[in-house]
Scaffold this motif. Sequence first.
Motif, PDB file in Angstrom:
ATOM      1  N   SER A 118       0.827  -1.212   0.000  1.00 36.44           N
ATOM      2  CA  SER A 118       0.000   0.000   0.000  1.00 36.44           C
ATOM      3  C   SER A 118       0.862   1.264   0.000  1.00 36.44           C
ATOM      4  O   SER A 118       0.371   2.350  -0.294  1.00 36.44           O
ATOM      5  CB  SER A 118      -0.973   0.004   1.186  1.00 36.44           C
ATOM      6  OG  SER A 118      -0.290   0.145   2.407  1.00 36.44           O
TER       7      SER A 118
ATOM      8  N   ALA B  51       1.234   1.168  -4.154  1.00 40.01           N
ATOM      9  CA  ALA B  51       0.145   0.890  -5.090  1.00 40.01           C
ATOM     10  C   ALA B  51      -1.075   1.764  -4.841  1.00 40.01           C
ATOM     11  O   ALA B  51      -1.390   2.110  -3.705  1.00 40.01           O
ATOM     12  CB  ALA B  51      -0.258  -0.582  -4.986  1.00 40.01           C
ATOM     13  N   ASP B  52      -1.760   2.083  -5.929  1.00 35.81           N
ATOM     14  CA  ASP B  52      -3.062   2.745  -5.838  1.00 35.81           C
ATOM     15  C   ASP B  52      -4.157   1.698  -5.637  1.00 35.81           C
ATOM     16  O   ASP B  52      -5.182   1.974  -5.033  1.00 35.81           O
ATOM     17  CB  ASP B  52      -3.348   3.528  -7.124  1.00 35.81           C
ATOM     18  CG  ASP B  52      -2.306   4.594  -7.386  1.00 35.81           C
ATOM     19  OD1 ASP B  52      -2.058   5.415  -6.486  1.00 35.81           O
ATOM     20  OD2 ASP B  52      -1.712   4.590  -8.489  1.00 35.81           O
TER      21      ASP B  52
ATOM     22  N   THR C  31      -5.039   3.792  -1.006  1.00 38.45           N
ATOM     23  CA  THR C  31      -4.987   2.533  -1.749  1.00 38.45           C
ATOM     24  C   THR C  31      -6.294   1.774  -1.621  1.00 38.45           C
ATOM     25  O   THR C  31      -6.799   1.580  -0.513  1.00 38.45           O
ATOM     26  CB  THR C  31      -3.834   1.646  -1.227  1.00 38.45           C
ATOM     27  OG1 THR C  31      -2.606   2.354  -1.341  1.00 38.45           O
ATOM     28  CG2 THR C  31      -3.748   0.348  -2.004  1.00 38.45           C
TER      29      THR C  31
END
Length: 168
Positions: A62, A65-66, A125
């Motif tokens: 997290s 990453a989205d 995220t």
Amino acid sequence: MRVCVITVSDTCSAGTRTDESGPKLVELVDTSAVVNATVNEGSPFVVPDDVTAIHDALVEQSKFADVILTTGGTGFAPRDVTPEATLKVIDRRCSGLEIALHTASLKITSMAALSRAIVGIRGGTLIVNMPGSVKAVKECWDTLEPLLNHGINLLKNTDDGSQHARMK
């Protein structure tokens, strides 16, 4: 959009079975004509069915990453603990997405009622649990794909309202 794929499986993490659903998710994201995404290097990450291992992977990914897409560990088996680990790391649940994924899957098979998949937000995220079969991953992706751009734009506060206008 940066996407991370995490496969949750004791047998795949032990090397006694080949992961098929994680690579399928990577392929679906990579070949999407709708979602403009880059899959994080190393995806799919494979972790055992263990709350701590899943929790740690979700927290770590997290940071980069989205969207985190997990596959596996959402059923009734005693070792299926992906939802429990996800609940420990998310700040907010996304019940609408959970319902959408379950409803679409139920139209295909009544076995979808046995999924305990969770969708939620940790910071910036989106985390989406999917079942561990290749077939279920494809079905869930088909439901999630058209919603992802707008959802992430809202989450990142970059939505200009044009998507909402097109939906009317």
